[in-house]
Design a protein around this motif. Sequence first.
Motif, PDB file in Angstrom:
ATOM      1  N   GLN A 155       0.838  -1.211   0.000  1.00 49.02           N
ATOM      2  CA  GLN A 155       0.000   0.000   0.000  1.00 49.02           C
ATOM      3  C   GLN A 155       0.870   1.257   0.000  1.00 49.02           C
ATOM      4  N   VAL A 156       1.927   1.219   0.782  1.00 46.48           N
ATOM      5  CA  VAL A 156       2.848   2.366   0.825  1.00 46.48           C
ATOM      6  C   VAL A 156       3.496   2.546  -0.550  1.00 46.48           C
ATOM      7  N   ALA A 157       3.879   1.452  -1.178  1.00 45.33           N
ATOM      8  CA  ALA A 157       4.526   1.532  -2.500  1.00 45.33           C
ATOM      9  C   ALA A 157       3.586   2.174  -3.519  1.00 45.33           C
ATOM     10  N   VAL A 158       2.325   1.750  -3.488  1.00 45.56           N
ATOM     11  CA  VAL A 158       1.356   2.304  -4.448  1.00 45.56           C
ATOM     12  C   VAL A 158       1.120   3.794  -4.158  1.00 45.56           C
ATOM     13  N   LYS A 159       0.942   4.108  -2.880  1.00 42.36           N
ATOM     14  CA  LYS A 159       0.715   5.529  -2.509  1.00 42.36           C
ATOM     15  C   LYS A 159       1.915   6.388  -2.898  1.00 42.36           C
ATOM     16  N   SER A 160       3.099   5.797  -2.889  1.00 42.09           N
ATOM     17  CA  SER A 160       4.311   6.563  -3.214  1.00 42.09           C
ATOM     18  C   SER A 160       4.567   6.639  -4.709  1.00 42.09           C
ATOM     19  N   GLY A 161       3.759   5.932  -5.492  1.00 38.68           N
ATOM     20  CA  GLY A 161       3.869   6.100  -6.945  1.00 38.68           C
ATOM     21  C   GLY A 161       4.134   4.846  -7.756  1.00 38.68           C
ATOM     22  N   ALA A 162       4.242   3.670  -7.110  1.00 40.22           N
ATOM     23  CA  ALA A 162       4.480   2.447  -7.901  1.00 40.22           C
ATOM     24  C   ALA A 162       3.243   2.133  -8.748  1.00 40.22           C
ATOM     25  N   THR A 163       3.471   1.832 -10.011  1.00 37.96           N
ATOM     26  CA  THR A 163       2.346   1.527 -10.903  1.00 37.96           C
ATOM     27  C   THR A 163       2.199   0.026 -11.118  1.00 37.96           C
ATOM     28  N   THR A 164       3.258  -0.718 -10.798  1.00 40.60           N
ATOM     29  CA  THR A 164       3.180  -2.191 -10.834  1.00 40.60           C
ATOM     30  C   THR A 164       3.701  -2.690  -9.495  1.00 40.60           C
ATOM     31  N   ILE A 165       2.953  -3.623  -8.871  1.00 45.47           N
ATOM     32  CA  ILE A 165       3.485  -4.227  -7.646  1.00 45.47           C
ATOM     33  C   ILE A 165       3.674  -5.723  -7.911  1.00 45.47           C
ATOM     34  N   ASN A 166       4.901  -6.134  -7.685  1.00 45.44           N
ATOM     35  CA  ASN A 166       5.292  -7.500  -8.012  1.00 45.44           C
ATOM     36  C   ASN A 166       5.370  -8.335  -6.740  1.00 45.44           C
ATOM     37  N   ILE A 167       4.856  -9.567  -6.827  1.00 43.59           N
ATOM     38  CA  ILE A 167       4.755 -10.430  -5.644  1.00 43.59           C
ATOM     39  C   ILE A 167       5.655 -11.653  -5.863  1.00 43.59           C
ATOM     40  N   PRO A 168       6.955 -11.504  -5.697  1.00 42.55           N
ATOM     41  CA  PRO A 168       7.838 -12.618  -6.021  1.00 42.55           C
ATOM     42  C   PRO A 168       7.710 -13.813  -5.072  1.00 42.55           C
ATOM     43  N   ASP A 169       7.683 -14.982  -5.686  1.00 45.35           N
ATOM     44  CA  ASP A 169       7.849 -16.226  -4.930  1.00 45.35           C
ATOM     45  C   ASP A 169       9.335 -16.560  -5.086  1.00 45.35           C
ATOM     46  N   THR A 170      10.129 -15.783  -4.376  1.00 40.65           N
ATOM     47  CA  THR A 170      11.584 -15.773  -4.560  1.00 40.65           C
ATOM     48  C   THR A 170      12.226 -17.143  -4.406  1.00 40.65           C
ATOM     49  N   LYS A 189      -7.350  -5.609  -0.851  1.00 43.29           N
ATOM     50  CA  LYS A 189      -6.950  -4.748   0.278  1.00 43.29           C
ATOM     51  C   LYS A 189      -6.072  -3.563  -0.085  1.00 43.29           C
ATOM     52  N   VAL A 190      -5.370  -3.625  -1.204  1.00 49.48           N
ATOM     53  CA  VAL A 190      -4.479  -2.500  -1.548  1.00 49.48           C
ATOM     54  C   VAL A 190      -5.228  -1.548  -2.477  1.00 49.48           C
ATOM     55  N   ASP A 191      -5.442  -0.315  -1.993  1.00 49.57           N
ATOM     56  CA  ASP A 191      -6.185   0.676  -2.787  1.00 49.57           C
ATOM     57  C   ASP A 191      -5.282   1.324  -3.828  1.00 49.57           C
ATOM     58  N   GLY A 192      -5.911   1.796  -4.889  1.00 45.97           N
ATOM     59  CA  GLY A 192      -5.162   2.578  -5.883  1.00 45.97           C
ATOM     60  C   GLY A 192      -5.184   1.926  -7.246  1.00 45.97           C
ATOM     61  N   LYS A 193      -4.428   2.573  -8.161  1.00 52.33           N
ATOM     62  CA  LYS A 193      -4.399   2.101  -9.549  1.00 52.33           C
ATOM     63  C   LYS A 193      -3.034   1.460  -9.775  1.00 52.33           C
TER      64      LYS A 193
END
Length: 386
Positions: A155-170, A189-193
């Motif tokens: 959520q912080v990443a999106v609010k700070s400007g991230a347009t893609t959020i990646n969920i690695p299964d590292t 749960k994560v708001d935004g575009k």
Amino acid sequence: MDRVYIFDTTLRDGDQTPGVNLKLNEKIEIAKELERMRVDIIEAGFAASSQGEFESVRTIASIIKDSIVATLCRTVQKDIDIGWEAVRVAQNPRIHVFISTSDIHLQTMMKKTRDEVIEITESMVKYAKRYCSDVEFSAQDATRSDWDFLIKVLQVAVKSGATTINIPDTVGYIIPEEYALLIKTILQKVDGKYIVSTHCHDDLGLAVANSLAAVKAGARQVEGCINGIGERAGNTALEEVIMAIKVRKDFFNLYTNIDTTRIYHVSQLVSKYSGIPIQPNKAIVGLNAFRHQSGVHQHGVVSNRMNYEIIDPQDIGLPKGGIIVLNKNSGRHGLKAKLVELGYNLTEEQMNEVFSEFKKEADVKGEIRDDELVKIVERTLQTKKT
Ligand code: KIV
Ligand code: ZN
């Protein structure tokens, strides 16, 4: 129908495969092929990791016009400065920043608290955003992280400007149903575009299955490598995901923009330059993926390939021919089809002779190659004449 974006990291995560060290000219050739295949995003490398890497990312960024060119950066200013310097020349640049979110990484590797991770995420995504409108944020080891904390960071990443959020299964740990639930929860749960992205490793052999489960759950970017190369057991094999989405359009109701007829060629190229052979039974691009050995199967495909194939080989750009593998299990239909492929049109009587000679030799040798079959035919026809 929704589009799934294809993010290729062959030149970054793929280049991290033990024993692989792609040279600049090889990387350029692969990048051009990926662009020709219409890959949406090419991760050209980790620019801050060395001078050579910086130069290769920058060169690729200056050559590629249609695909987005991304570079990976740790969430530190120096990496982002160098990364931006490398990709700023691209027509469509992307900065890709990452930080770990699992407790094991935080405590034993990074020595950071959860609050510190949140602060760093906010400041470094904002920092990257000052340079570039297209910022991707990755939560390394996301699948072993506490979900509530992971969601806070995202959520912080999106609010700070991230347009893609990646969920690695590292570490290739998650199971498809679990990954699907995680993706759905994030979307709820994560708001935004933003776009949710998958990045899976294959330690349990589930990278492709996990990526597809994520896509079904709403992820719209898939990261991976051609031929599934990458750290340890490798990454998601992109060609498998692309073809699964295409072949099972009825199930996914999604599409990619990929020109699938380039798949075979790019796969061969990556195998040649990485020095990693493609296992014969590899899905989509393996030698045996469109070859048939048993008599029953050969009969089936000679009548109609769809009896035993779900993909038109031309769809992946496979050169014509070579679908029949002759050995002792093969029947007349297979032999006849192979002979026609080789330019023979035998009478019934000649066919009987050749079939019997072929069976004798196959019993001893196993597989009969095309050149060996030609010798059998010539020898048999010659004996008949004399
Ligand atoms: O596997 C991984 O977590 C990664 C990220 C750095 C994207 O490669
Ligand atoms: Zn990775």
